[in-house]
Write a protein that holds these residues in place. Structure first.
Motif, PDB file in Angstrom:
ATOM      1  N   VAL A 135      -0.387  80.195 -76.972  1.00  0.00           N
ATOM      2  CA  VAL A 135      -1.599  80.928 -77.358  1.00  0.00           C
ATOM      3  C   VAL A 135      -2.012  81.754 -76.147  1.00  0.00           C
ATOM      4  N   ILE A 136      -2.157  83.056 -76.330  1.00  0.00           N
ATOM      5  CA  ILE A 136      -2.550  83.942 -75.225  1.00  0.00           C
ATOM      6  C   ILE A 136      -4.012  84.324 -75.434  1.00  0.00           C
ATOM      7  N   GLY A 137      -4.899  83.786 -74.596  1.00  0.00           N
ATOM      8  CA  GLY A 137      -6.329  84.048 -74.717  1.00  0.00           C
ATOM      9  C   GLY A 137      -7.085  82.791 -75.104  1.00  0.00           C
ATOM     10  N   GLY A 138      -8.016  82.390 -74.250  1.00  0.00           N
ATOM     11  CA  GLY A 138      -8.774  81.146 -74.478  1.00  0.00           C
ATOM     12  C   GLY A 138     -10.211  81.422 -74.885  1.00  0.00           C
ATOM     13  N   GLY A 139     -10.413  82.390 -75.795  1.00  0.00           N
ATOM     14  CA  GLY A 139     -11.742  82.604 -76.388  1.00  0.00           C
ATOM     15  C   GLY A 139     -11.910  81.688 -77.588  1.00  0.00           C
ATOM     16  N   PHE A 140     -12.931  81.962 -78.407  1.00  0.00           N
ATOM     17  CA  PHE A 140     -13.203  81.093 -79.560  1.00  0.00           C
ATOM     18  C   PHE A 140     -11.992  81.029 -80.499  1.00  0.00           C
ATOM     19  N   SER A 141     -11.318  82.169 -80.727  1.00  0.00           N
ATOM     20  CA  SER A 141     -10.181  82.186 -81.658  1.00  0.00           C
ATOM     21  C   SER A 141      -8.985  81.430 -81.086  1.00  0.00           C
ATOM     22  N   GLY A 142      -8.655  81.713 -79.832  1.00  0.00           N
ATOM     23  CA  GLY A 142      -7.477  81.083 -79.210  1.00  0.00           C
ATOM     24  C   GLY A 142      -7.637  79.575 -79.090  1.00  0.00           C
TER      25      GLY A 142
ATOM     26  N   ILE B 278      -6.598  84.319 -68.962  1.00  0.00           N
ATOM     27  CA  ILE B 278      -6.507  85.161 -67.755  1.00  0.00           C
ATOM     28  C   ILE B 278      -7.597  84.836 -66.733  1.00  0.00           C
ATOM     29  N   ASP B 279      -8.746  84.361 -67.211  1.00  0.00           N
ATOM     30  CA  ASP B 279      -9.870  84.081 -66.314  1.00  0.00           C
ATOM     31  C   ASP B 279      -9.704  82.690 -65.702  1.00  0.00           C
ATOM     32  N   ALA B 280      -9.582  82.655 -64.378  1.00  0.00           N
ATOM     33  CA  ALA B 280      -9.354  81.377 -63.694  1.00  0.00           C
ATOM     34  C   ALA B 280     -10.509  80.410 -63.908  1.00  0.00           C
TER      35      ALA B 280
ATOM     36  N   GLY C  35     -26.852  84.181 -76.395  1.00  0.00           N
ATOM     37  CA  GLY C  35     -26.580  83.319 -77.543  1.00  0.00           C
ATOM     38  C   GLY C  35     -25.659  83.980 -78.534  1.00  0.00           C
ATOM     39  N   ILE C  36     -25.263  83.205 -79.521  1.00  0.00           N
ATOM     40  CA  ILE C  36     -24.469  83.732 -80.631  1.00  0.00           C
ATOM     41  C   ILE C  36     -25.074  83.198 -81.928  1.00  0.00           C
ATOM     42  N   THR C  37     -25.140  84.066 -82.927  1.00  0.00           N
ATOM     43  CA  THR C  37     -25.696  83.673 -84.225  1.00  0.00           C
ATOM     44  C   THR C  37     -24.565  83.218 -85.125  1.00  0.00           C
TER      45      THR C  37
ATOM     46  N   THR D 186      -3.954  82.710 -65.815  1.00  0.00           N
ATOM     47  CA  THR D 186      -2.549  83.011 -66.158  1.00  0.00           C
ATOM     48  C   THR D 186      -2.499  83.920 -67.376  1.00  0.00           C
ATOM     49  N   THR D 187      -1.540  84.841 -67.377  1.00  0.00           N
ATOM     50  CA  THR D 187      -1.290  85.640 -68.572  1.00  0.00           C
ATOM     51  C   THR D 187       0.225  85.861 -68.705  1.00  0.00           C
ATOM     52  N   PHE D 188       0.609  86.762 -69.614  1.00  0.00           N
ATOM     53  CA  PHE D 188       2.046  87.015 -69.761  1.00  0.00           C
ATOM     54  C   PHE D 188       2.422  88.279 -69.001  1.00  0.00           C
TER      55      PHE D 188
ATOM     56  N   PRO E 251     -22.282  98.360 -75.254  1.00  0.00           N
ATOM     57  CA  PRO E 251     -22.006  99.363 -76.286  1.00  0.00           C
ATOM     58  C   PRO E 251     -21.064  98.743 -77.318  1.00  0.00           C
ATOM     59  N   LEU E 252     -21.263  99.031 -78.599  1.00  0.00           N
ATOM     60  CA  LEU E 252     -20.465  98.376 -79.646  1.00  0.00           C
ATOM     61  C   LEU E 252     -19.184  99.143 -79.958  1.00  0.00           C
ATOM     62  N   GLU E 253     -18.088  98.412 -80.014  1.00  0.00           N
ATOM     63  CA  GLU E 253     -16.792  98.987 -80.372  1.00  0.00           C
ATOM     64  C   GLU E 253     -16.160  98.121 -81.444  1.00  0.00           C
TER      65      GLU E 253
ATOM     66  N   ILE F 173      -4.557  87.268 -83.771  1.00  0.00           N
ATOM     67  CA  ILE F 173      -5.713  86.701 -84.487  1.00  0.00           C
ATOM     68  C   ILE F 173      -7.006  87.133 -83.784  1.00  0.00           C
ATOM     69  N   GLY F 174      -8.129  86.951 -84.444  1.00  0.00           N
ATOM     70  CA  GLY F 174      -9.440  87.199 -83.837  1.00  0.00           C
ATOM     71  C   GLY F 174      -9.671  88.664 -83.513  1.00  0.00           C
ATOM     72  N   ASP F 175     -10.477  88.896 -82.467  1.00  0.00           N
ATOM     73  CA  ASP F 175     -10.833  90.269 -82.099  1.00  0.00           C
ATOM     74  C   ASP F 175      -9.608  91.109 -81.742  1.00  0.00           C
ATOM     75  N   ALA F 176      -8.517  90.492 -81.373  1.00  0.00           N
ATOM     76  CA  ALA F 176      -7.305  91.246 -81.045  1.00  0.00           C
ATOM     77  C   ALA F 176      -6.847  92.084 -82.234  1.00  0.00           C
TER      78      ALA F 176
ATOM     79  N   THR G 136     -18.519  94.779 -85.308  1.00  0.00           N
ATOM     80  CA  THR G 136     -19.845  94.841 -84.688  1.00  0.00           C
ATOM     81  C   THR G 136     -20.643  93.625 -85.189  1.00  0.00           C
ATOM     82  N   PRO G 137     -21.763  93.275 -84.523  1.00  0.00           N
ATOM     83  CA  PRO G 137     -22.432  92.015 -84.886  1.00  0.00           C
ATOM     84  C   PRO G 137     -23.391  92.095 -86.080  1.00  0.00           C
ATOM     85  N   HIS G 138     -23.298  93.118 -86.917  1.00  0.00           N
ATOM     86  CA  HIS G 138     -24.290  93.282 -87.990  1.00  0.00           C
ATOM     87  C   HIS G 138     -24.302  92.141 -88.992  1.00  0.00           C
TER      88      HIS G 138
ATOM     89  N   ALA H 167     -17.131  85.906 -84.668  1.00  0.00           N
ATOM     90  CA  ALA H 167     -16.573  84.640 -84.175  1.00  0.00           C
ATOM     91  C   ALA H 167     -16.119  83.792 -85.355  1.00  0.00           C
ATOM     92  N   CYS H 168     -16.901  83.857 -86.425  1.00  0.00           N
ATOM     93  CA  CYS H 168     -16.577  83.082 -87.631  1.00  0.00           C
ATOM     94  C   CYS H 168     -15.179  83.441 -88.146  1.00  0.00           C
ATOM     95  N   ILE H 169     -14.898  84.735 -88.320  1.00  0.00           N
ATOM     96  CA  ILE H 169     -13.601  85.087 -88.911  1.00  0.00           C
ATOM     97  C   ILE H 169     -12.448  84.846 -87.923  1.00  0.00           C
TER      98      ILE H 169
HETATM   99  C1  FAD Z   1     -22.547  92.380 -78.679  1.00  0.00           C
HETATM  100  C2  FAD Z   1     -21.829  91.433 -79.594  1.00  0.00           C
HETATM  101  C3  FAD Z   1     -22.543  90.453 -80.266  1.00  0.00           C
HETATM  102  C4  FAD Z   1     -21.881  89.582 -81.127  1.00  0.00           C
HETATM  103  N1  FAD Z   1     -22.602  88.636 -81.792  1.00  0.00           N
HETATM  104  C5  FAD Z   1     -21.972  87.811 -82.637  1.00  0.00           C
HETATM  105  C6  FAD Z   1     -22.700  86.848 -83.360  1.00  0.00           C
HETATM  106  O1  FAD Z   1     -23.919  86.746 -83.244  1.00  0.00           O
HETATM  107  N2  FAD Z   1     -21.998  86.021 -84.202  1.00  0.00           N
HETATM  108  C7  FAD Z   1     -20.638  86.101 -84.343  1.00  0.00           C
HETATM  109  O2  FAD Z   1     -20.053  85.321 -85.114  1.00  0.00           O
HETATM  110  N3  FAD Z   1     -19.931  87.021 -83.664  1.00  0.00           N
HETATM  111  C8  FAD Z   1     -20.554  87.861 -82.822  1.00  0.00           C
HETATM  112  N4  FAD Z   1     -19.839  88.779 -82.124  1.00  0.00           N
HETATM  113  C9  FAD Z   1     -18.377  88.795 -82.247  1.00  0.00           C
HETATM  114  C10 FAD Z   1     -17.736  87.672 -81.431  1.00  0.00           C
HETATM  115  O3  FAD Z   1     -18.279  87.628 -80.129  1.00  0.00           O
HETATM  116  C11 FAD Z   1     -16.247  87.897 -81.338  1.00  0.00           C
HETATM  117  O4  FAD Z   1     -15.747  88.197 -82.614  1.00  0.00           O
HETATM  118  C12 FAD Z   1     -15.527  86.658 -80.808  1.00  0.00           C
HETATM  119  O5  FAD Z   1     -16.011  86.317 -79.545  1.00  0.00           O
HETATM  120  C13 FAD Z   1     -14.032  86.930 -80.739  1.00  0.00           C
HETATM  121  O6  FAD Z   1     -13.382  85.856 -80.152  1.00  0.00           O
HETATM  122  P1  FAD Z   1     -11.882  86.007 -79.679  1.00  0.00           P
HETATM  123  O7  FAD Z   1     -11.503  84.681 -79.134  1.00  0.00           O
HETATM  124  O8  FAD Z   1     -11.063  86.584 -80.760  1.00  0.00           O
HETATM  125  O9  FAD Z   1     -11.908  87.100 -78.532  1.00  0.00           O
HETATM  126  P2  FAD Z   1     -12.644  87.026 -77.119  1.00  0.00           P
HETATM  127  O10 FAD Z   1     -13.931  86.350 -77.217  1.00  0.00           O
HETATM  128  O11 FAD Z   1     -12.630  88.417 -76.563  1.00  0.00           O
HETATM  129  O12 FAD Z   1     -11.702  86.104 -76.245  1.00  0.00           O
HETATM  130  C14 FAD Z   1     -10.509  86.574 -75.690  1.00  0.00           C
HETATM  131  C15 FAD Z   1     -10.098  85.651 -74.567  1.00  0.00           C
HETATM  132  O13 FAD Z   1      -8.842  86.074 -74.061  1.00  0.00           O
HETATM  133  C16 FAD Z   1      -8.886  86.209 -72.650  1.00  0.00           C
HETATM  134  N5  FAD Z   1      -7.952  87.263 -72.312  1.00  0.00           N
HETATM  135  C17 FAD Z   1      -8.141  88.616 -72.372  1.00  0.00           C
HETATM  136  N6  FAD Z   1      -7.016  89.256 -72.028  1.00  0.00           N
HETATM  137  C18 FAD Z   1      -6.090  88.293 -71.749  1.00  0.00           C
HETATM  138  C19 FAD Z   1      -4.735  88.334 -71.345  1.00  0.00           C
HETATM  139  N7  FAD Z   1      -4.087  89.499 -71.185  1.00  0.00           N
HETATM  140  N8  FAD Z   1      -4.100  87.156 -71.140  1.00  0.00           N
HETATM  141  C20 FAD Z   1      -4.729  85.972 -71.313  1.00  0.00           C
HETATM  142  N9  FAD Z   1      -6.019  85.881 -71.684  1.00  0.00           N
HETATM  143  C21 FAD Z   1      -6.686  87.024 -71.922  1.00  0.00           C
HETATM  144  C22 FAD Z   1     -10.339  86.529 -72.339  1.00  0.00           C
HETATM  145  O14 FAD Z   1     -10.677  86.192 -71.014  1.00  0.00           O
HETATM  146  C23 FAD Z   1     -11.064  85.677 -73.378  1.00  0.00           C
HETATM  147  O15 FAD Z   1     -11.255  84.364 -72.916  1.00  0.00           O
HETATM  148  C24 FAD Z   1     -20.473  89.682 -81.296  1.00  0.00           C
HETATM  149  C25 FAD Z   1     -19.759  90.655 -80.603  1.00  0.00           C
HETATM  150  C26 FAD Z   1     -20.429  91.546 -79.779  1.00  0.00           C
HETATM  151  C27 FAD Z   1     -19.642  92.609 -79.060  1.00  0.00           C
END
Ligand code: FAD
Length: 376
Positions: free
Chosen positions: A10-17, A36-38, A46-48, A129-131, A270-272, A288-291, A296-298, A303-305
């Motif tokens: 799994v590459i990326g330790g956010g909520f999805s990873g 990637i973040d040590a 917060g997050i809703t 660490t990353t790839f 800024p929202l992208e 998977i996830g934001d990748a 946008t957060p509307h 995070a849910c999906i």
């Molecule tokens: C302003 C804002 C507000 C939001 N509010 C909400 C909300 O209220 N409710 C909700 O459900 N969602 C909300 N979201 C969306 C939600 O934050 C994201 O959808 C969610 O965090 C995505 O998780 P992820 O793990 O896919 O990606 P990320 O959270 O981006 O995690 C990616 C992880 O991968 C790591 N990484 C990056 N590059 C590399 C690499 N090359 N190698 C290894 N690791 C790497 C990063 O350090 C990070 O830990 C909001 C988004 C924004 C922008």
């Protein structure tokens, strides 16, 4: 048990990873997770969260931990900028009759809960660490990691967020994240006694909300129209955010604005957004996830999906006899739901930017929330 996958990265330790690592472990595959973040930090206030997210927490086994540290409530209150009540909207109890339909938590608290569950499940976590390269053939994926290891896996999962390097490597011609014309401000405040659930105040060009994230804390979130993507220095945040809140005469907002200070953890972003057309996998590498679908957060559902992706991916890999079949079934099951969240969120933003039809806004919110409450 997943028969077609014995090893995974799994590459990326956010909520999805982290969710993907937990779900794989549950099915007998103990993956490596590279982040990637040590320091494995989670940024933001917060997050809703909604009922569908709590259903996923239950699947991941973290619902009790969330209930202890976060805040779960029912309903959403909408007011005008002076505090006049517009509507009280119900939030369906999707996760079961015992779990409220809405809530919030500090992002670092949710990240800590998931990180503990990831480690407890048995994933090998490699921080800082990353790839370097990913190459694959019919039988597996060879990944050179930045820690000097070269490993062979049956499956690699790109969960590295909006600016995904895995996406760049696998799909160089994929659409790029695009600025949407709005930005978001967030700040942490003491939870006011009168705030029991999420409250929003609407003013021209800016929408403000407050959501409890624990017994003692709440976070403010504001979505603001901003035609071009602007860079701001952190030293300007407090002054700019206070100024933005001036149009709100609601007594609680006035009090909250006056209480903002250097310790309010103010975040500006800024929202992208981006969504990739199918396929979301190439050979044995899947996104998977934001990748693959950053919204946008509307609808507060990004995070849910992303976490749902993890549950469905593991589920479909278990069901299928081979990797290709599992990944195809995964993206077919996820496409419409994730498209709906990204496109409806963008539409809500457009209506806000152009001061458009309020009824369309309310109807889009309602149908989207109903769709999210349906099975994932
Ligand atoms: C302003 C804002 C507000 C939001 N509010 C909400 C909300 O209220 N409710 C909700 O459900 N969602 C909300 N979201 C969306 C939600 O934050 C994201 O959808 C969610 O965090 C995505 O998780 P992820 O793990 O896919 O990606 P990320 O959270 O981006 O995690 C990616 C992880 O991968 C790591 N990484 C990056 N590059 C590399 C690499 N090359 N190698 C290894 N690791 C790497 C990063 O350090 C990070 O830990 C909001 C988004 C924004 C922008």
């Amino acid at each position: 048990m997943i028969n077609a996958v014995r090893s995974a990265l799994v590459i990326g330790g956010g909520f999805s990873g982290m969710s993907a690592a937990i779900e794989l472990c549950k099915r007998g595959v103990k993956p490596d997770l590279v982040e990637i973040d040590a320091d494995w930090r989670s940024y933001g206030a917060g997050i809703t969260l909604n009922g569908a997210t709590f259903r996923t927490f239950r699947a991941l086994g973290i619902l009790d931990a969330f209930m202890e540290r976060g805040s779960a409530t029912d309903g959403l209150v909408v007011c005008t900028s002076d505090g006049t009540l517009v509507a009280k909207l119900p939030t369906p109890r999707v996760a079961g009759p015992d779990v409220p339909g809405s809530g919030g938590i500090m992002r670092p608290a949710l990240a800590a809960i998931l990180a503990a569950a990831t480690r407890a499940a048995g994933a090998r976590v490699l921080l800082g660490t990353t790839f370097e390269t990913i190459t694959q053939d019919d039988d597996g994926v060879t990944v050179v990691l930045t820690n000097g290891e070269t490993r062979r896996y049956d499956l690699a999962i790109g969960a590295d967020g909006l600016f995904s390097k895995v996406r760049e490597a696998m799909f160089p011609n994929a659409p790029k994240p695009a600025y949407t014309g709005q930005c978001v401000w967030r700040a942490v405040v003491d939870r006011p006694d009168e705030i029991e659930t999420t409250v929003m105040w609407l003013a021209p060009k800016i929408k403000l909300g407050i959501n409890p994230v624990s017994k003692t804390q709440a976070y403010l979130f504001a979505t603001v129209n901003q035609p071009t993507k602007q860079r701001l220095h952190e030293s300007e945040y407090l002054e700019v955010f206070r100024k933005l809140l001036k149009p709100f005469a609601a007594p609680l907002v006035v009090r909250l604005r006056e209480g903002l200070n250097e310790n309010s953890s103010i975040v500006y972003r800024p929202l992208e957004a981006v969504i990739l057309p199918k396929p979301w996998h190439k050979g044995r590498v899947v996104l998977i996830g934001d990748a693959v679908h950053a919204t946008t957060p509307h609808l507060a559902a990004g995070a849910c999906i992303g976490m749902e992706d993890a549950v469905v991916l593991a589920d479909e890999l278990e069901r299928a006899g081979d990797v290709e079949g599992g990944l195809t079934a995964f993206e077919n099951r996820r496409w419409e739901r994730c498209r709906m969240v990204v496109e409806n969120s963008l539409r809500l933003g457009e209506i806000e930017i152009h001061d458009g039809d309020k009824q369309e806004h309310a109807a889009t919110m309602r149908t989207s929330m109903m769709a999210l409450a349906a099975p994932m």
